[in-house]
Write a protein that holds these residues in place. Structure first.
Motif, PDB file in Angstrom:
ATOM      1  N   ARG A   1       0.854  -1.178   0.000  1.00 30.27           N
ATOM      2  CA  ARG A   1       0.000   0.000   0.000  1.00 30.27           C
ATOM      3  C   ARG A   1       0.892   1.231   0.000  1.00 30.27           C
ATOM      4  O   ARG A   1       1.870   1.304   0.744  1.00 30.27           O
ATOM      5  N   ALA A   2       0.534   2.191  -0.832  1.00 25.53           N
ATOM      6  CA  ALA A   2       1.263   3.456  -0.887  1.00 25.53           C
ATOM      7  C   ALA A   2       0.253   4.593  -0.881  1.00 25.53           C
ATOM      8  O   ALA A   2      -0.790   4.515  -1.523  1.00 25.53           O
ATOM      9  N   GLU A   3       0.567   5.632  -0.158  1.00 23.13           N
ATOM     10  CA  GLU A   3      -0.309   6.800  -0.062  1.00 23.13           C
ATOM     11  C   GLU A   3       0.447   8.021  -0.563  1.00 23.13           C
ATOM     12  O   GLU A   3       1.587   8.267  -0.164  1.00 23.13           O
ATOM     13  N   MET A   4      -0.189   8.757  -1.462  1.00 23.17           N
ATOM     14  CA  MET A   4       0.445   9.946  -2.011  1.00 23.17           C
ATOM     15  C   MET A   4      -0.376  11.177  -1.673  1.00 23.17           C
ATOM     16  O   MET A   4      -1.598  11.132  -1.612  1.00 23.17           O
ATOM     17  N   ASP A   5       0.318  12.281  -1.472  1.00 24.28           N
ATOM     18  CA  ASP A   5      -0.315  13.562  -1.226  1.00 24.28           C
ATOM     19  C   ASP A   5       0.469  14.608  -2.017  1.00 24.28           C
ATOM     20  O   ASP A   5       1.679  14.755  -1.812  1.00 24.28           O
ATOM     21  N   ASP A   6      -0.195  15.281  -2.918  1.00 24.84           N
ATOM     22  CA  ASP A   6       0.446  16.292  -3.761  1.00 24.84           C
ATOM     23  C   ASP A   6       1.612  15.689  -4.563  1.00 24.84           C
ATOM     24  O   ASP A   6       2.702  16.269  -4.635  1.00 24.84           O
ATOM     25  N   GLN A   7       1.392  14.513  -5.095  1.00 22.60           N
ATOM     26  CA  GLN A   7       2.387  13.784  -5.893  1.00 22.60           C
ATOM     27  C   GLN A   7       3.665  13.483  -5.115  1.00 22.60           C
ATOM     28  O   GLN A   7       4.746  13.341  -5.684  1.00 22.60           O
ATOM     29  N   GLN A   8       3.550  13.397  -3.802  1.00 30.78           N
ATOM     30  CA  GLN A   8       4.681  13.004  -2.976  1.00 30.78           C
ATOM     31  C   GLN A   8       4.274  11.787  -2.156  1.00 30.78           C
ATOM     32  O   GLN A   8       3.169  11.732  -1.609  1.00 30.78           O
ATOM     33  N   LEU A   9       5.176  10.851  -2.073  1.00 31.58           N
ATOM     34  CA  LEU A   9       4.911   9.632  -1.325  1.00 31.58           C
ATOM     35  C   LEU A   9       4.961   9.933   0.167  1.00 31.58           C
ATOM     36  O   LEU A   9       5.967  10.402   0.694  1.00 31.58           O
ATOM     37  N   ASN A  10       3.840   9.700   0.850  1.00 33.02           N
ATOM     38  CA  ASN A  10       3.778   9.953   2.287  1.00 33.02           C
ATOM     39  C   ASN A  10       3.970   8.679   3.097  1.00 33.02           C
ATOM     40  O   ASN A  10       4.692   8.667   4.073  1.00 33.02           O
ATOM     41  N   TYR A  11       3.290   7.627   2.705  1.00 34.17           N
ATOM     42  CA  TYR A  11       3.209   6.444   3.542  1.00 34.17           C
ATOM     43  C   TYR A  11       3.257   5.224   2.630  1.00 34.17           C
ATOM     44  O   TYR A  11       2.576   5.168   1.610  1.00 34.17           O
ATOM     45  N   GLU A  12       4.068   4.246   3.010  1.00 38.72           N
ATOM     46  CA  GLU A  12       4.174   3.035   2.205  1.00 38.72           C
ATOM     47  C   GLU A  12       4.350   1.839   3.124  1.00 38.72           C
ATOM     48  O   GLU A  12       5.148   1.875   4.058  1.00 38.72           O
ATOM     49  N   THR A  13       3.577   0.779   2.883  1.00 30.71           N
ATOM     50  CA  THR A  13       3.721  -0.459   3.650  1.00 30.71           C
ATOM     51  C   THR A  13       3.799  -1.642   2.701  1.00 30.71           C
ATOM     52  O   THR A  13       3.203  -1.634   1.626  1.00 30.71           O
ATOM     53  N   ASN A  14       4.537  -2.629   3.111  1.00 32.11           N
ATOM     54  CA  ASN A  14       4.640  -3.890   2.387  1.00 32.11           C
ATOM     55  C   ASN A  14       4.508  -5.017   3.393  1.00 32.11           C
ATOM     56  O   ASN A  14       5.095  -4.968   4.470  1.00 32.11           O
ATOM     57  N   ASP A  15       3.760  -6.026   3.023  1.00 37.73           N
ATOM     58  CA  ASP A  15       3.567  -7.173   3.893  1.00 37.73           C
ATOM     59  C   ASP A  15       3.654  -8.416   3.023  1.00 37.73           C
ATOM     60  O   ASP A  15       3.155  -8.427   1.893  1.00 37.73           O
ATOM     61  N   SER A  16       4.285  -9.437   3.518  1.00 37.53           N
ATOM     62  CA  SER A  16       4.367 -10.684   2.753  1.00 37.53           C
ATOM     63  C   SER A  16       4.026 -11.847   3.664  1.00 37.53           C
ATOM     64  O   SER A  16       4.222 -11.792   4.878  1.00 37.53           O
TER      65      SER A  16
END
Length: 141
Positions: free
Chosen positions: A74-89
């Motif tokens: 999951r990745a969250e962007m705000d104003d074309q900038q990456l704010n939050y990113e998670t990876n789970d496997s």
């Protein structure tokens, strides 16, 4: 006589395979675990825990090779900038018939090498009952 030796030598060289043959029914995996990061009162207890953790890591790698791995990202962007990113496997499967080839310490790590004959696993799969693994588990390493 010289021509006969050359003919025999050429014949023997021609019988050799051009590429190394490999048994594709056997897969291998290597597991690692840090010794100093293990909980325990003595170095011997930490080493035993690392040995067990490296074996579980090798089993996890075998399971990934056979059943694949599930990735959730999951990745969250705000104003074309990456704010939050998670990876789970996660990986889920049953391994039967794997063999420990070698288990040894290297520096602060414990290493376990395993192999699995897929034909043997298939034969064993029909002879035992498979139970599902509970969803909530604590990870040892």
């Amino acid at each position: 006589m010289r021509y006969w030796c050359l003919f025999v030598l050429a014949f023997l060289v021609g019988c050799q395979p051009l590429v190394e043959t490999r048994n594709t029914d056997i897969i291998t995996a290597v597991g690692y675990a840090s010794i100093s990061e293990q909980p325990g009162k003595s170095i011997e207890e930490k080493r035993m825990r690392a040995m067990r953790a490296s074996k579980l890591d090798a089993y996890r790698e075998l399971t990934e090779q056979i059943y694949g791995i599930r990735i959730t990202a999951r990745a969250e962007m705000d104003d074309q900038q990456l704010n939050y990113e998670t990876n789970d496997s996660s990986v889920d499967g049953s391994i039967r018939g794997a063999e420990v080839i070698r288990s040894y310490p290297i520096g602060d790590n414990y290493v376990t090498e395993m192999q699995l004959d897929l034909n043997r696993m298939e034969r064993l799969k029909g002879s035992v009952e498979v139970y599902s693994v509970p969803q909530s588990q604590e990870v040892m390493f």
